[in-house]
Each structure stands twice: as structure tokens, then as C-alpha cells.
Design a protein around this motif. Structure first.
Motif, PDB file in Angstrom:
ATOM      1  N   PHE A  77      47.357  27.760  41.711  1.00  0.00           N
ATOM      2  CA  PHE A  77      46.500  27.667  42.891  1.00  0.00           C
ATOM      3  C   PHE A  77      46.500  28.959  43.702  1.00  0.00           C
ATOM      4  N   LYS A  78      47.586  29.728  43.611  1.00  0.00           N
ATOM      5  CA  LYS A  78      47.612  31.052  44.235  1.00  0.00           C
ATOM      6  C   LYS A  78      46.928  32.086  43.346  1.00  0.00           C
ATOM      7  N   ALA A  79      47.019  31.875  42.056  1.00  0.00           N
ATOM      8  CA  ALA A  79      46.488  32.866  41.120  1.00  0.00           C
ATOM      9  C   ALA A  79      44.970  32.841  41.035  1.00  0.00           C
ATOM     10  N   VAL A  80      44.359  31.671  41.142  1.00  0.00           N
ATOM     11  CA  VAL A  80      42.897  31.567  40.986  1.00  0.00           C
ATOM     12  C   VAL A  80      42.144  32.447  41.986  1.00  0.00           C
ATOM     13  N   PRO A  81      42.405  32.347  43.309  1.00  0.00           N
ATOM     14  CA  PRO A  81      41.663  33.225  44.230  1.00  0.00           C
ATOM     15  C   PRO A  81      41.919  34.708  44.007  1.00  0.00           C
ATOM     16  N   LYS A  82      43.141  35.050  43.583  1.00  0.00           N
ATOM     17  CA  LYS A  82      43.448  36.452  43.288  1.00  0.00           C
ATOM     18  C   LYS A  82      42.639  36.948  42.095  1.00  0.00           C
ATOM     19  N   LEU A  83      42.560  36.113  41.064  1.00  0.00           N
ATOM     20  CA  LEU A  83      41.809  36.512  39.881  1.00  0.00           C
ATOM     21  C   LEU A  83      40.313  36.575  40.181  1.00  0.00           C
ATOM     22  N   ARG A  84      39.799  35.615  40.941  1.00  0.00           N
ATOM     23  CA  ARG A  84      38.372  35.643  41.316  1.00  0.00           C
ATOM     24  C   ARG A  84      38.038  36.937  42.063  1.00  0.00           C
ATOM     25  N   LYS A  85      38.905  37.318  42.975  1.00  0.00           N
ATOM     26  CA  LYS A  85      38.695  38.547  43.743  1.00  0.00           C
ATOM     27  C   LYS A  85      38.719  39.762  42.833  1.00  0.00           C
ATOM     28  N   TYR A  86      39.655  39.768  41.869  1.00  0.00           N
ATOM     29  CA  TYR A  86      39.763  40.902  40.941  1.00  0.00           C
ATOM     30  C   TYR A  86      38.512  41.005  40.077  1.00  0.00           C
ATOM     31  N   LEU A  87      38.018  39.881  39.595  1.00  0.00           N
ATOM     32  CA  LEU A  87      36.816  39.882  38.752  1.00  0.00           C
ATOM     33  C   LEU A  87      35.623  40.446  39.507  1.00  0.00           C
ATOM     34  N   LYS A  88      35.477  40.044  40.768  1.00  0.00           N
ATOM     35  CA  LYS A  88      34.338  40.511  41.570  1.00  0.00           C
ATOM     36  C   LYS A  88      34.491  41.983  41.947  1.00  0.00           C
ATOM     37  N   ASN A  89      35.670  42.358  42.424  1.00  0.00           N
ATOM     38  CA  ASN A  89      35.882  43.736  42.888  1.00  0.00           C
ATOM     39  C   ASN A  89      35.770  44.755  41.768  1.00  0.00           C
ATOM     40  N   ASN A  90      36.071  44.347  40.543  1.00  0.00           N
ATOM     41  CA  ASN A  90      36.038  45.271  39.406  1.00  0.00           C
ATOM     42  C   ASN A  90      34.835  45.043  38.498  1.00  0.00           C
ATOM     43  N   LEU A  95      35.632  38.033  30.678  1.00  0.00           N
ATOM     44  CA  LEU A  95      37.048  37.712  30.757  1.00  0.00           C
ATOM     45  C   LEU A  95      37.447  37.033  29.450  1.00  0.00           C
ATOM     46  N   ILE A  96      38.373  37.642  28.718  1.00  0.00           N
ATOM     47  CA  ILE A  96      38.861  37.077  27.458  1.00  0.00           C
ATOM     48  C   ILE A  96      40.186  36.383  27.733  1.00  0.00           C
ATOM     49  N   VAL A  97      40.175  35.063  27.657  1.00  0.00           N
ATOM     50  CA  VAL A  97      41.377  34.270  27.919  1.00  0.00           C
ATOM     51  C   VAL A  97      42.182  34.163  26.623  1.00  0.00           C
ATOM     52  N   CYS A  98      43.394  34.692  26.643  1.00  0.00           N
ATOM     53  CA  CYS A  98      44.222  34.797  25.441  1.00  0.00           C
ATOM     54  C   CYS A  98      45.217  33.645  25.373  1.00  0.00           C
ATOM     55  N   VAL A 110      36.256  31.971  36.908  1.00  0.00           N
ATOM     56  CA  VAL A 110      34.925  32.523  36.634  1.00  0.00           C
ATOM     57  C   VAL A 110      33.808  31.694  37.279  1.00  0.00           C
ATOM     58  N   LEU A 111      34.134  30.506  37.766  1.00  0.00           N
ATOM     59  CA  LEU A 111      33.107  29.669  38.402  1.00  0.00           C
ATOM     60  C   LEU A 111      32.480  30.400  39.584  1.00  0.00           C
ATOM     61  N   GLY A 112      31.160  30.466  39.604  1.00  0.00           N
ATOM     62  CA  GLY A 112      30.459  31.110  40.712  1.00  0.00           C
ATOM     63  C   GLY A 112      30.472  32.620  40.681  1.00  0.00           C
ATOM     64  N   THR A 113      30.957  33.216  39.587  1.00  0.00           N
ATOM     65  CA  THR A 113      30.948  34.676  39.447  1.00  0.00           C
ATOM     66  C   THR A 113      29.958  35.074  38.357  1.00  0.00           C
ATOM     67  N   ASN A 114      29.761  36.354  38.218  1.00  0.00           N
ATOM     68  CA  ASN A 114      28.891  36.872  37.146  1.00  0.00           C
ATOM     69  C   ASN A 114      29.666  37.144  35.860  1.00  0.00           C
TER      70      ASN A 114
END
Length: 368
Positions: A77-90, A95-98, A110-114
């Protein structure tokens, strides 16, 4: 940073663990980066709080979601907003989920992102039967544009058993360094090798030792060496002693020069109950070793050509496995013929072949 290149992020549990996912991801991600196929990011759930086991290109950008080690359950739950922010900012395009562990984290992020998501499976769909894995796999399939399976058998499994939009199959690549360090096959070594984590799916504590007892009792000049670490080390050591195999079956642990070790052996044996895509068999094949494995649902039968480069044994027929190993021990010409066949069959797993398939897939996904 080259803005003309797509931005691709690999999401995995850790970049500094000693595992198959980390190993093959470091190979593929580093090759993408070095060949300027894309700007590559390695995003890990766990922090880099230890030395990295595998080599990564200096061109890969690293990011950790957690500052201290946590379970996925407690940290997601802490990681999701951090990852969403990283995806948008960069401006991450893909995103390849391993592996299945990170499927919920990737899917929710990735929900709601490009960003488009790929689920890259690293285990057999039917291998590890537990509800947690199955739920994660279904989340990964639903949230991804593409599911990548390691084997042709699992391609059908994901198509039939999940709601995946698209499933494609791509073999894991072989480290090019392995070819550089491989040696000519030596049929005269009296040693057998097995490689893998010392945990239950590998069956080192049971099936392997039963086969070893049958083989080594008839061939006292032979020894059997197991490379790997894991939770069952003490149990395996205890069983080795109980079966009178002390000094005959040898636990080598993890070594930094495994690639150089293969040339010391005359054949490789795998006793696993399940595999995603067994890289150890490929490494044995690169070193032209005859291969013997149980013919489990996914993996070995797409690497070994039965009676040509090795033997596929009905699971879990230990007496027959011992019999086939004995055939190889008894006949040097058979070992040499299997070795030559392995040398020919390895081409489809080379990095150039695998890279072409990945590049085509990524380009199609970005364009569409």
C-alpha cells in the motif's frame, strides 16, 4: 537520457537477490540498455541493502520502493503510490512485471496512467499450487496488455486458464559470457552435476539422493556434485550421511565461477517436480553436457530432445532415471553423440534470437 527512445521499466522484488528472476532480468535489461533499444529502469520493491549478485549495465537506472525490507503484503500500500509517481515522472511507456509476486503491485500502479504493462511469467502456471500465486497470476493477466510465458506449454495454459488479452512465448536468453567460458566436452570425467536452489521443488533431499544411491553404488569411481544454497541444506546433508553417500554426493554451495565448473562434469541431472524454464539445463547444454531430467509439465521437454541430446524420464521414476544414467556411464560414444547434439540445439536460446522477439513485441506495443 535519450528522449527519442522508449522508457521501459522492469519491476521485480529485488535487484540484489540470488535468484533466477534477478539473473535473467539483469541479462535482458542490461542488453536493452547497452544496445540502446530503450531507456531502461530497474524498479525493485526491496531496497538495495546488500551487494548485487549479478552484473547490471551502468546505463540502467535503479529505483527502490521500500527504504527497509518488508513483505509484499505489508508494504504494497506504500509502494503503489510511489510506483505510480515514478511511472508518471519518468514517462514510462512499458512496465514489465517480472514474476507473479509483483503482479498486484504493477497492476494497481498502472491504473489511470499511460503506462502499458507486460506480465513476464517466470514459473510454470501449474508448478507451485497455492492461492496466492494463482490470484497474482490472474491479476497480472487481466492488467497486462501481454503475458509472456517461458514455454510453449505455458502459453496454452495462460490462454486457457486466465483472462489474458494476449499471450506470447519467449525463451529466456543465455548469458553470452557462458559461451566465452565454455570448454570442449570431456567425456572422461567421473563426475555428475546438478544445479539449483536447495528447496523442495528440486527434490535434492529425496529423489536425487535415491537415484544417486543406485548409480554410485555401481560406479564407485563417480561423484555427484550439487551447486546451490537453500533452506534444505541441513536436511540434504543429513540424508546424504544416512544413505552412506558422504564424500560421494557433495554440496558445493553457491560459487562465483559456476560457468567454469561445468567443464569438470560428464553429465547433468535434474530431478525437479516443476520448473518455469530451467536455466541450469541450458547452461549444461552450452557446455555440451548430456542431460537427464524428469519429463515434468513445462521446461525440460522444450530443451532436451529425448534420445538425441539427453533422456526424458517419466516423473518420478527413479529406477529408470538411474538406468538411463548408467547407460551414459557405460557408453562413451553415447555421451559424445548427446554432447554434439546439444551443441547444435543451443542456437534458439542465444541472446540475439531472444532479443529480436522482445524488440518486435515492445515496438508493436508502443506503436499500438
Amino acid at each position: 537520457m535519450n528522449r527519442n527512445l522508449p522508457n521501459i521499466a522492469f519491476l521485480l522484488g529485488s535487484t540484489c537477490s540470488h535468484g533466477g528472476i534477478e539473473r535473467v532480468t539483469s541479462l535482458l535489461a542490461s542488453t536493452f540498455a547497452e544496445k540502446a533499444i530503450a531507456e531502461i529502469h530497474a524498479v525493485a520493491f526491496q531496497p538495495r541493502d546488500r551487494e548485487q549478485v549479478y552484473e547490471w549495465s551502468e546505463k540502467v537506472t535503479f529505483f527502490e520502493l521500500m527504504k527497509e525490507r518488508k513483505s509484499m503484503k505489508s508494504g504494497i500500500f506504500k509502494a503503489v503510490p510511489k510506483l505510480r509517481k515514478y511511472l508518471k515522472n519518468n514517462s514510462i511507456d512499458i512496465l514489465i512485471v517480472c514474476g507473479h509476486l509483483c503482479c498486484p503491485l504493477g497492476g494497481f500502479s498502472v491504473l489511470g496512467t499511460n503506462t502499458k504493462m507486460i506480465y513476464w511469467s517466470h514459473s510454470s502456471y501449474y508448478g507451485e499450487v497455492n492461492h496466492f500465486k494463482r490470484i497474482n497470476e490472474h491479476i497480472g493477466a487481466i492488467c497486462s496488455k501481454v503475458v509472456i510465458s517461458l514455454t510453449k506449454a505455458d502459453k496454452l495454459n495462460y490462454r486457457k486458464k486466465t483472462l489474458a488479452k494476449k499471450v506470447t512465448q519467449i525463451y529466456n536468453p543465455i548469458d553470452e559470457n557462458l559461451f566465452l567460458k565454455s570448454s570442449p566436452y570431456n567425456p572422461n570425467t567421473n563426475k555428475i552435476i546438478s544445479v539449483g536452489r536447495l528447496d523442495h521443488p528440486k527434490n535434492f533431499e529425496s529423489y536425487l539422493l535415491e537415484v544417486a544411491q543406485m548409480v554410485l553404488s555401481k560406479n564407485p569411481e563417480y561423484t555427484w556434485h550439487i551447486y546451490g544454497k537453500g533452506s534444505l541444506h541441513d536436511l540434504i546433508k543429513e540424508n546424504i550421511d544416512k544413505l552412506g553417500l558422504t564424500g560421494k554426493v557433495i554440496l558445493e554451495g553457491n560459487v562465483t565461477d559456476l560457468y567454469e565448473q561445468y567443464s569438470k562434469y560428464s553429465l547433468m541431472v535434474m530431478t525437479s517436480s516443476y520448473e518455469g524454464f530451467p536455466m541450469s539445463l541450458l547452461e549444461g547444454m552450452v557446455n555440451k553436457l548430456p542431460l537427464v531430467s524428469f519429463d515434468i509439465q513445462t521446461g525440460p521437454n522444450e530443451i532436451i530432445q529425448n534420445d538425441k541430446s539427453g533422456f526424458l524420464i517419466v516423473p518420478y521414476d527413479r529406477p529408470n532415471m538411474a538406468k538411463k544414467i548408467q547407460e551414459l556411464i557405460d557408453c562413451q560414444d553415447l555421451r559424445i553423440n548427446f554432447s554434439r547434439a546439444s551443441e547444435i540445439l543451443i542456437n534458439q536460446y542465444k541472446m540475439d534470437t531472444v532479443l529480436k522477439k522482445w524488440t518486435k513485441l515492445l515496438n508493436n506495443l508502443i506503436d499500438n
